[in-house]
Design an enzyme around this catalytic site. Structure first.
Site, PDB file in Angstrom:
ATOM      1  N   GLU A 113       1.173   4.020   9.369  1.00 29.89           N
ATOM      2  CA  GLU A 113       0.171   2.955   9.247  1.00 29.89           C
ATOM      3  C   GLU A 113      -0.230   2.798   7.781  1.00 29.89           C
ATOM      4  O   GLU A 113      -0.101   3.744   7.004  1.00 29.89           O
ATOM      5  CB  GLU A 113      -1.060   3.276  10.101  1.00 29.89           C
ATOM      6  CG  GLU A 113      -1.760   4.558   9.698  1.00 29.89           C
ATOM      7  CD  GLU A 113      -2.641   5.132  10.810  1.00 29.89           C
ATOM      8  OE1 GLU A 113      -3.320   4.351  11.481  1.00 29.89           O
ATOM      9  OE2 GLU A 113      -2.639   6.351  10.993  1.00 29.89           O
ATOM     10  N   LYS A 115      -2.445   2.889   4.576  1.00 30.87           N
ATOM     11  CA  LYS A 115      -3.611   3.694   4.225  1.00 30.87           C
ATOM     12  C   LYS A 115      -4.659   2.786   3.607  1.00 30.87           C
ATOM     13  O   LYS A 115      -4.516   2.312   2.483  1.00 30.87           O
ATOM     14  CB  LYS A 115      -3.229   4.807   3.244  1.00 30.87           C
ATOM     15  CG  LYS A 115      -4.401   5.683   2.890  1.00 30.87           C
ATOM     16  CD  LYS A 115      -3.974   6.943   2.180  1.00 30.87           C
ATOM     17  CE  LYS A 115      -5.160   7.850   1.937  1.00 30.87           C
ATOM     18  NZ  LYS A 115      -6.162   7.277   1.035  1.00 30.87           N
ATOM     19  N   ASP A 117      -7.958   1.400   1.905  1.00 27.32           N
ATOM     20  CA  ASP A 117      -8.792   1.882   0.827  1.00 27.32           C
ATOM     21  C   ASP A 117     -10.231   1.518   1.148  1.00 27.32           C
ATOM     22  O   ASP A 117     -10.736   0.483   0.719  1.00 27.32           O
ATOM     23  CB  ASP A 117      -8.328   1.223  -0.481  1.00 27.32           C
ATOM     24  CG  ASP A 117      -8.606   2.115  -1.665  1.00 27.32           C
ATOM     25  OD1 ASP A 117      -9.133   3.229  -1.456  1.00 27.32           O
ATOM     26  OD2 ASP A 117      -8.311   1.690  -2.784  1.00 27.32           O
ATOM     27  N   TYR A 225      -8.392   5.055  13.500  1.00 29.34           N
ATOM     28  CA  TYR A 225      -7.091   5.713  13.420  1.00 29.34           C
ATOM     29  C   TYR A 225      -7.041   7.082  14.080  1.00 29.34           C
ATOM     30  O   TYR A 225      -5.997   7.726  14.036  1.00 29.34           O
ATOM     31  CB  TYR A 225      -6.591   5.792  11.982  1.00 29.34           C
ATOM     32  CG  TYR A 225      -7.574   6.368  10.989  1.00 29.34           C
ATOM     33  CD1 TYR A 225      -7.935   7.710  11.029  1.00 29.34           C
ATOM     34  CD2 TYR A 225      -8.113   5.561   9.997  1.00 29.34           C
ATOM     35  CE1 TYR A 225      -8.828   8.226  10.122  1.00 29.34           C
ATOM     36  CE2 TYR A 225      -9.008   6.073   9.074  1.00 29.34           C
ATOM     37  CZ  TYR A 225      -9.367   7.410   9.144  1.00 29.34           C
ATOM     38  OH  TYR A 225     -10.245   7.924   8.246  1.00 29.34           O
ATOM     39  N   LYS A 314       1.460   7.924  -1.235  1.00 29.27           N
ATOM     40  CA  LYS A 314       0.679   7.015  -2.076  1.00 29.27           C
ATOM     41  C   LYS A 314       1.576   6.032  -2.831  1.00 29.27           C
ATOM     42  O   LYS A 314       2.665   6.382  -3.269  1.00 29.27           O
ATOM     43  CB  LYS A 314      -0.152   7.816  -3.101  1.00 29.27           C
ATOM     44  CG  LYS A 314      -1.173   8.742  -2.476  1.00 29.27           C
ATOM     45  CD  LYS A 314      -2.261   8.027  -1.709  1.00 29.27           C
ATOM     46  CE  LYS A 314      -3.522   7.770  -2.481  1.00 29.27           C
ATOM     47  NZ  LYS A 314      -4.213   8.884  -3.075  1.00 29.27           N
ATOM     48  N   CYS A 408      -2.872 -23.570 -34.355  1.00 26.44           N
ATOM     49  CA  CYS A 408      -1.819 -23.008 -33.512  1.00 26.44           C
ATOM     50  C   CYS A 408      -0.991 -21.983 -34.290  1.00 26.44           C
ATOM     51  O   CYS A 408      -0.525 -22.270 -35.400  1.00 26.44           O
ATOM     52  CB  CYS A 408      -0.917 -24.136 -33.018  1.00 26.44           C
ATOM     53  SG  CYS A 408       0.527 -23.558 -32.124  1.00 26.44           S
ATOM     54  N   CYS A 411       2.673 -23.795 -34.698  1.00 29.12           N
ATOM     55  CA  CYS A 411       2.934 -25.032 -35.446  1.00 29.12           C
ATOM     56  C   CYS A 411       1.798 -25.413 -36.378  1.00 29.12           C
ATOM     57  O   CYS A 411       1.877 -26.430 -37.069  1.00 29.12           O
ATOM     58  CB  CYS A 411       3.214 -26.179 -34.479  1.00 29.12           C
ATOM     59  SG  CYS A 411       1.720 -26.772 -33.661  1.00 29.12           S
ATOM     60  N   CYS A 426      -3.232 -26.330 -28.060  1.00 33.24           N
ATOM     61  CA  CYS A 426      -2.646 -26.727 -29.335  1.00 33.24           C
ATOM     62  C   CYS A 426      -2.454 -28.234 -29.276  1.00 33.24           C
ATOM     63  O   CYS A 426      -1.949 -28.765 -28.288  1.00 33.24           O
ATOM     64  CB  CYS A 426      -1.307 -26.018 -29.517  1.00 33.24           C
ATOM     65  SG  CYS A 426      -0.204 -26.852 -30.679  1.00 33.24           S
ATOM     66  N   CYS A 432       5.247 -29.101 -31.605  1.00 32.47           N
ATOM     67  CA  CYS A 432       5.039 -27.652 -31.563  1.00 32.47           C
ATOM     68  C   CYS A 432       6.239 -27.023 -30.884  1.00 32.47           C
ATOM     69  O   CYS A 432       6.524 -27.291 -29.720  1.00 32.47           O
ATOM     70  CB  CYS A 432       3.761 -27.332 -30.803  1.00 32.47           C
ATOM     71  SG  CYS A 432       3.496 -25.562 -30.576  1.00 32.47           S
TER      72      CYS A 432
HETATM   73  O1  D41 Z   1      -6.255   4.421   6.455  1.00 31.26           O
HETATM   74  C1  D41 Z   1      -6.748   5.477   6.127  1.00 31.26           C
HETATM   75  N1  D41 Z   1      -7.482   5.579   5.034  1.00 31.26           N
HETATM   76  C2  D41 Z   1      -6.547   6.700   6.954  1.00 31.26           C
HETATM   77  C3  D41 Z   1      -7.288   7.825   6.680  1.00 31.26           C
HETATM   78  C4  D41 Z   1      -5.628   6.736   8.014  1.00 31.26           C
HETATM   79  N2  D41 Z   1      -4.900   5.657   8.333  1.00 31.26           N
HETATM   80  N3  D41 Z   1      -5.458   7.866   8.751  1.00 31.26           N
HETATM   81  C5  D41 Z   1      -6.199   8.970   8.493  1.00 31.26           C
HETATM   82  N4  D41 Z   1      -6.004  10.065   9.267  1.00 31.26           N
HETATM   83  C6  D41 Z   1      -6.696  11.167   9.018  1.00 31.26           C
HETATM   84  C7  D41 Z   1      -6.457  12.355   9.879  1.00 31.26           C
HETATM   85  C8  D41 Z   1      -4.994  12.606  10.041  1.00 31.26           C
HETATM   86  C9  D41 Z   1      -7.089  13.573   9.280  1.00 31.26           C
HETATM   87  C10 D41 Z   1      -7.060  12.085  11.227  1.00 31.26           C
HETATM   88  C11 D41 Z   1      -7.145   8.996   7.435  1.00 31.26           C
HETATM   89  C12 D41 Z   1      -7.856  10.196   7.245  1.00 31.26           C
HETATM   90  N5  D41 Z   1      -7.617  11.263   8.053  1.00 31.26           N
HETATM   91  C13 D41 Z   1      -8.875  10.371   6.227  1.00 31.26           C
HETATM   92  N6  D41 Z   1      -9.618   9.431   5.684  1.00 31.26           N
HETATM   93  C14 D41 Z   1     -10.447   9.981   4.807  1.00 31.26           C
HETATM   94  C15 D41 Z   1     -10.236  11.299   4.784  1.00 31.26           C
HETATM   95  C16 D41 Z   1      -9.265  11.551   5.675  1.00 31.26           C
END
Ligand code: D41
Length: 671
Positions: A113, A115, A117, A225, A314, A408, A411, A426, A432
């Site tokens: 999935e 991640k 922010d 999640y 990441k 400019c 030119c 310009c 130019c």
């Molecule tokens: O989308 C996320 N930021 C995300 C964070 C995610 N999709 N899954 C996560 N799964 C976990 C566990 C596996 C520990 C249940 C997490 C995080 N933890 C998490 N978010 C912040 C600290 C940990």
């Protein structure tokens, strides 16, 4: 009677919320939904004794807190370990194979999935009612933010259905979608109020409001999640089944979540999401993979606050620190002067960046940029790197302000800025050389005349050696002159002349676009070509007639009119047509929408050496027929087009059981 209606309204609103937020498939118009909500509000105002805490009208409390109470998480909220490269991910997969005693050939089933922010939170449902919400905090102790979480429309106050556990703790990420973030900041800026640096901070700041009425105005969303504490029957045997259950109970689950088999499928998922990243409605900073089977998760356990069975892969950071060495001013096709920061080379977003656009002088002022400043730079996807902000505390005492030159840099003509416009220009026009070069580059570009191989560098070379000084000169080029240029030879000279020859047969909208009329992009050019199938009619039209076209307003109409009024424009069009540029009127009549093109939704990958085309030509021709041509194979690839000496791509395509076409088949496809 009244009580029954109130209950019915609450049920209806809950169901439509579910369709809207969870299924993303609304059934009611916004107006019809508002109507239900208003009826409920009126009834509750008349019969306040019938108001319940979980009525959809009661999301926003009216009393501000003085502080947040702390909440002990009964089960700690673990964190995620990180992988910053494919090699680290591979090592993770290997560790799991070892611990689970799996042989090399067997693939672990993962759930992947994006991640998000945002900010991790825990929601506690008792008997299906949202009883408490807390931030993750340090994983053991968080803050009670129940009254703020209740204002988030995507989060149900009551679970749907009946088969949920008596106590269910759900974990997920609260986010501020980028559109909402931009709108919030724009509004804050207009009101001279504090803006947020990024959507993550905005989400965190919004959840940490003591007055829930403030939070209620912030565009927050959430995806769940994981589950924490559960009392009652076990929910599922896999993570994916758990998420399906949560979704059925009305909790928001990211629709991009996917079960994948083995490391390679994880990497494919990573690639696929990276490519979608800029278009996603929220910020993400990587991909999370989790072992899908809960029994295997159990067996693997955790080390120091992070489960062994999950990892965050990441993306390369999109923001880094750098320093402004100097600021140059570039001249665009329409004379627009763009300040460009020269930076200390910095690795960001996966590449080394040494230049960043500063857009215009208003932006320079707003960000208060000085030479020598330490800055945060950002490179997101294919977007041009930019300076996000200055770290004022690190500014040197004698740092110089950035000033726009009076004339400019190319030119020497005066630089003018019209009242109320952010952009300075310009005034040199076609005297130019920067503007002329840009005009030629634009003319040759893919969506314009599509002269394959005539890129920026070659235009510079031709211009600087006096072989072209305007667009029409391209069609007078001589093979020997081109071949004599540095780093060019007979072969590249012939290729260029062929490409120029091929470009003569074009389409009216491409030609209009290629002229580089200010404010006329591809879409406007298409609209013009559709309305005026005869170019002469367009040349002789009036602003009034132009404005009758959908999406053409007074400013664009004026620009188009002025352009064709100029004797020099008419002269240059005459010259181009005399050189043999032509298009068919039938084609002009039938401008097809992209999705109607014969190869729409087809995806190809090219590999190996072709004999009749260069790869760029094949790509361009496929694209003209609506196909997408990408660099890497995926399950969505329609076919691999393999020329001679095709290597690893061919092997991979065969392994994936994809169609493989040879050059002859490509030729048939294109004709
Ligand atoms: O989308 C996320 N930021 C995300 C964070 C995610 N999709 N899954 C996560 N799964 C976990 C566990 C596996 C520990 C249940 C997490 C995080 N933890 C998490 N978010 C912040 C600290 C940990």
């Amino acid at each position: 009677m009244i009580e029954a209606r109130i209950k019915e309204l609450r049920r209806l609103i809950q169901v439509h919320n579910y369709r809207y937020y969870i299924l993303d498939d609304p059934e009611l118009s916004d107006a019809a939904y508002d109507h239900l909500m208003r009826e409920l509000q009126l009834l509750e105002a008349q019969y306040p004794e019938l108001i319940t805490e979980n009525s959809p009208t009661q999301r926003v409390g009216t009393a501000a807190l003085s502080a947040f109470a702390s909440v002990q998480h009964e089960m700690p909220m673990l964190s995620l370990s990180n992988a910053f490269s494919e090699a680290e991910l591979q090592a993770f997969d290997q560790r799991l194979h070892d611990r689970l005693k799996l042989d090399e050939a067997s693939e672990i089933e993962y759930i992947a999935e994006p991640k998000l922010d945002g900010l991790a939170v825990s929601l506690l449902y008792r008997q299906g009612q949202l009883a408490q919400a807390a931030t993750r905090g340090d994983g053991t102790t968080g803050e009670n933010v129940t009254q703020n979480i209740r204002t988030i429309a995507a989060i149900p106050l009551l679970l749907l259905g009946k088969d949920y556990p008596d106590v269910l703790e759900v974990r997920g990420e609260v986010i501020m979608p980028t559109a909402g973030f931009d709108a919030f900041n724009a509004q804050a800026r207009a009101a001279d109020q504090r803006t947020f640096v990024n959507p993550r901070n905005a989400a965190a700041g919004s959840l940490r409001q003591l007055d829930a009425r403030v939070t209620a105005k912030r565009p927050l969303d959430m995806y769940c999640y994981a589950v924490g504490k559960v009392e009652g029957d076990a929910i599922a045997v896999t993570q994916s089944e758990t998420l399906s259950k949560l979704r059925a109970w009305g909790l928001p689950i990211n629709p991009k979540t996917k079960v994948v088999q083995g490391l390679h499928a994880c990497l494919d998922y990573y690639q696929s999401i990276s490519q979608q990243r800029e278009k996603l409605p929220y910020d993400i900073d990587g991909i999370v993979y989790k072992v899908n089977h809960l029994a295997a998760q159990q067996q693997l356990g955790s080390v120091s606050r992070a489960p062994r069975w999950a990892i965050a892969h990441k993306f390369p950071a999109q923001e880094e620190m750098s320093r402004i060495l100097s600021v140059d001013f570039q001249v665009g096709r329409t004379g627009a002067i763009t300040p460009v920061a020269r930076l200390e080379p910095t690795f960001v977003g996966g590449v080394t960046v040494s230049n960043a656009t500063l857009h215009n002088m208003d932006e320079v002022e707003r960000k208060d940029i000085h030479i020598g400043d330490t800055v945060i730079i950002r490179r997101a996807g294919d977007v041009i790197p930019e300076v996000v902000r200055v770290i004022i505390a690190d500014r040197l005492a004698n740092a110089e302000k950035v000033n726009i030159p009076a004339t400019c840099p190319i030119c020497d003509a005066e630089i003018l800025r019209q009242e109320g416009e952010a952009i300075a220009r310009c005034s040199g026009g076609l005297n130019c050389s920067a503007q002329v070069k840009q005009a030629i580059k634009h003319f040759a570009s893919r969506k314009a005349m599509d002269i394959i191989g005539l890129g920026d560098k070659l235009v510079e070379l031709l211009f600087d050696h006096d072989l072209v000084s305007n667009i029409a000169d391209l069609y007078q080029l001589k093979a020997a002159d081109i071949a004599a240029l540095p780093r060019m030879g007979e072969k590249s000279s012939t290729n260029l002349l062929n490409a120029i020859e091929v470009s003569k047969k074009t389409q009216l909208h491409r030609f209009i676009y290629a002229l580089g009329i200010r404010e006329v992009g591809e879409a406007t050019a298409k609209a013009l070509a559709k309305r005026f199938t005869d170019l002469n009619d367009l040349i002789e039209t009036t602003p009034e007639i132009l404005q009758e076209i959908d999406d053409i307003g007074p400013i664009v109409a004026q620009r188009v009119y002025q352009f064709f009024q100029q004797a020099s424009s008419q002269e240059s069009i005459r010259e181009l047509i005399a050189q043999g540029i032509h298009w068919s009127v039938i084609e002009a009549n039938a401008i097809q929408k992209d999705e109607e093109l014969p190869l729409a939704n087809h995806r190809y990958v090219l590999t190996g050496k072709l004999s009749q085309f260069t790869r760029a030509e094949a790509k361009s021709q496929l694209e003209k027929l609506g196909a997408k041509v990408s660099a890497s194979l995926s399950k969505k690839t329609t076919a691999l087009i393999a020329g001679e000496k095709a290597g690893s791509k061919l092997k991979k395509a065969q392994a994936l059981n994809l169609t493989v076409l040879d050059e002859a088949a490509l030729y048939t496809l294109l004709h």
